[in-house]
Design a protein around this motif. Sequence first.
Motif, PDB file in Angstrom:
ATOM      1  N   GLY A   5       7.103  13.373   8.043  1.00  0.00           N
ATOM      2  CA  GLY A   5       7.193  14.157   6.813  1.00  0.00           C
ATOM      3  C   GLY A   5       8.389  13.872   5.930  1.00  0.00           C
ATOM      4  N   ARG A   6       9.102  12.777   6.174  1.00  0.00           N
ATOM      5  CA  ARG A   6      10.289  12.475   5.374  1.00  0.00           C
ATOM      6  C   ARG A   6      10.042  11.427   4.298  1.00  0.00           C
ATOM      7  N   ARG A   7       8.858  10.803   4.300  1.00  0.00           N
ATOM      8  CA  ARG A   7       8.526   9.787   3.291  1.00  0.00           C
ATOM      9  C   ARG A   7       7.092  10.052   2.815  1.00  0.00           C
ATOM     10  N   VAL A   8       6.919  10.934   1.857  1.00  0.00           N
ATOM     11  CA  VAL A   8       5.566  11.365   1.464  1.00  0.00           C
ATOM     12  C   VAL A   8       5.333  11.282  -0.042  1.00  0.00           C
ATOM     13  N   SER A   9       6.185  10.573  -0.776  1.00  0.00           N
ATOM     14  CA  SER A   9       6.002  10.447  -2.219  1.00  0.00           C
ATOM     15  C   SER A   9       4.869   9.475  -2.535  1.00  0.00           C
ATOM     16  N   ASP A  10       4.479   9.419  -3.808  1.00  0.00           N
ATOM     17  CA  ASP A  10       3.453   8.458  -4.227  1.00  0.00           C
ATOM     18  C   ASP A  10       3.914   7.029  -3.962  1.00  0.00           C
ATOM     19  N   ASP A  11       5.197   6.759  -4.174  1.00  0.00           N
ATOM     20  CA  ASP A  11       5.737   5.422  -3.899  1.00  0.00           C
ATOM     21  C   ASP A  11       5.668   5.109  -2.400  1.00  0.00           C
ATOM     22  N   ASP A  12       5.924   6.112  -1.594  1.00  0.00           N
ATOM     23  CA  ASP A  12       5.824   5.912  -0.147  1.00  0.00           C
ATOM     24  C   ASP A  12       4.389   5.616   0.268  1.00  0.00           C
ATOM     25  N   LEU A  13       3.447   6.324  -0.342  1.00  0.00           N
ATOM     26  CA  LEU A  13       2.034   6.063  -0.046  1.00  0.00           C
ATOM     27  C   LEU A  13       1.667   4.638  -0.452  1.00  0.00           C
ATOM     28  N   LEU A  14       2.151   4.194  -1.592  1.00  0.00           N
ATOM     29  CA  LEU A  14       1.887   2.821  -2.028  1.00  0.00           C
ATOM     30  C   LEU A  14       2.475   1.823  -1.043  1.00  0.00           C
ATOM     31  N   HIS A  15       3.679   2.094  -0.574  1.00  0.00           N
ATOM     32  CA  HIS A  15       4.293   1.198   0.415  1.00  0.00           C
ATOM     33  C   HIS A  15       3.491   1.194   1.707  1.00  0.00           C
ATOM     34  N   ALA A  16       3.008   2.350   2.106  1.00  0.00           N
ATOM     35  CA  ALA A  16       2.187   2.434   3.314  1.00  0.00           C
ATOM     36  C   ALA A  16       0.947   1.565   3.174  1.00  0.00           C
ATOM     37  N   LYS A  17       0.310   1.627   2.021  1.00  0.00           N
ATOM     38  CA  LYS A  17      -0.880   0.815   1.783  1.00  0.00           C
ATOM     39  C   LYS A  17      -0.553  -0.671   1.866  1.00  0.00           C
ATOM     40  N   GLN A  18       0.620  -1.060   1.362  1.00  0.00           N
ATOM     41  CA  GLN A  18       1.030  -2.466   1.427  1.00  0.00           C
ATOM     42  C   GLN A  18       1.221  -2.908   2.881  1.00  0.00           C
ATOM     43  N   LEU A  19       1.835  -2.043   3.688  1.00  0.00           N
ATOM     44  CA  LEU A  19       2.040  -2.372   5.097  1.00  0.00           C
ATOM     45  C   LEU A  19       0.709  -2.470   5.840  1.00  0.00           C
ATOM     46  N   LEU A  20      -0.213  -1.595   5.506  1.00  0.00           N
ATOM     47  CA  LEU A  20      -1.538  -1.643   6.127  1.00  0.00           C
ATOM     48  C   LEU A  20      -2.247  -2.946   5.791  1.00  0.00           C
TER      49      LEU A  20
END
Length: 347
Positions: A284-299
């Motif tokens: 729950g410490r990285r939940v911004s829209d930018d964080d979601l975008l980064h998550a998608k990149q890692l996936l």
Amino acid sequence: MRRSGELSTVVTNNVVPIHRKSEPSLQPILDLVAGGMNQVNAVILDRMQSRIPLIPELAGHLIAGGGKRLRPMLTLACAKLLEYSGDRHYKLAAAVEFIHTATLLHDDVVDGSGMRRGKRTANIIWGNPASVLVGDFLFSRSFELMVEDGSLRVLKILANASAVIAEGEVNQLTAQRQIDTSEAKYLEIIGAKTAALFSAACRISAVVAERDEKVEDALDSYGRYLGIAFQLVDDAIDYVSDEQTMGKDTGDDFRDGKITLPVILAYARGDDQARAFWKDAMEGRRVSDDDLLHAKQLLQQTDAIADTLAKARFYGQQAIDTLGAFPNGQAKAALIEAVEFAVARAF
């Protein structure tokens, strides 16, 4: 990045492989059970009524909200596969839908969801207490319908499925934000919270058709494998689809810290920096829209989405293979294409 090995599939005689040239559709199963679903929908409409106006109002918001009614359709389609000519399955299919709807109402409260099927959720409109209580009402209606059927075997199957679903939801809750959740535990969770009702919906058709346990087991396996494939695709498209397509808020799983297979794979394959990100995000410490975008990149970089969908195709093929012993015909073809549709939703 490492890719998982090719997931082999066994195509038995008399079974169509999962790949087809035309885009798969639910239309064949819709056409197959159209008449029966009119009967089921009549039961649903009748049994969701109450002298308390809020109950049918809230229940109707979700029941009439555009869901595909896939689970009750599976009950009817499996009955067609077995050439069952009675009418017991109509009430039981309605019971299956009531169980499903009740779990959705409860899930939206637990998850704090704001959208489902492109509409505001009942808990947002009427509040959490009303949603929980109407979910309880629908559970009760489902058990009334089971008792009216008069079969202890049917009652045992659907009652057990209801308990397993609840266990799966609690298991998922305990795994929430636990980044070290294993793939085995994840599969155990979705096998309970999603696949259990798929398998029960199919199995009860064999009971009402008075078929032996071998047929029951085959239809149970078909539903279970389909349910697992269905959930795997759902968990993948939470990261790759848009709100309009999904009918719910995008990135919900990410922000809720749900440990799904794409996250498990990306975390296992990531370097120290990526693993630190996933730990922070799921806690729950990285939940911004930018964080979601980064998550998608890692996936994307770790092939986590691609391999989740490959696993969905594997389970989908397993579902199709279980139909190998049944004769070819409209019902079997529709059940096969329902699997193909469930997997193809992500593409």
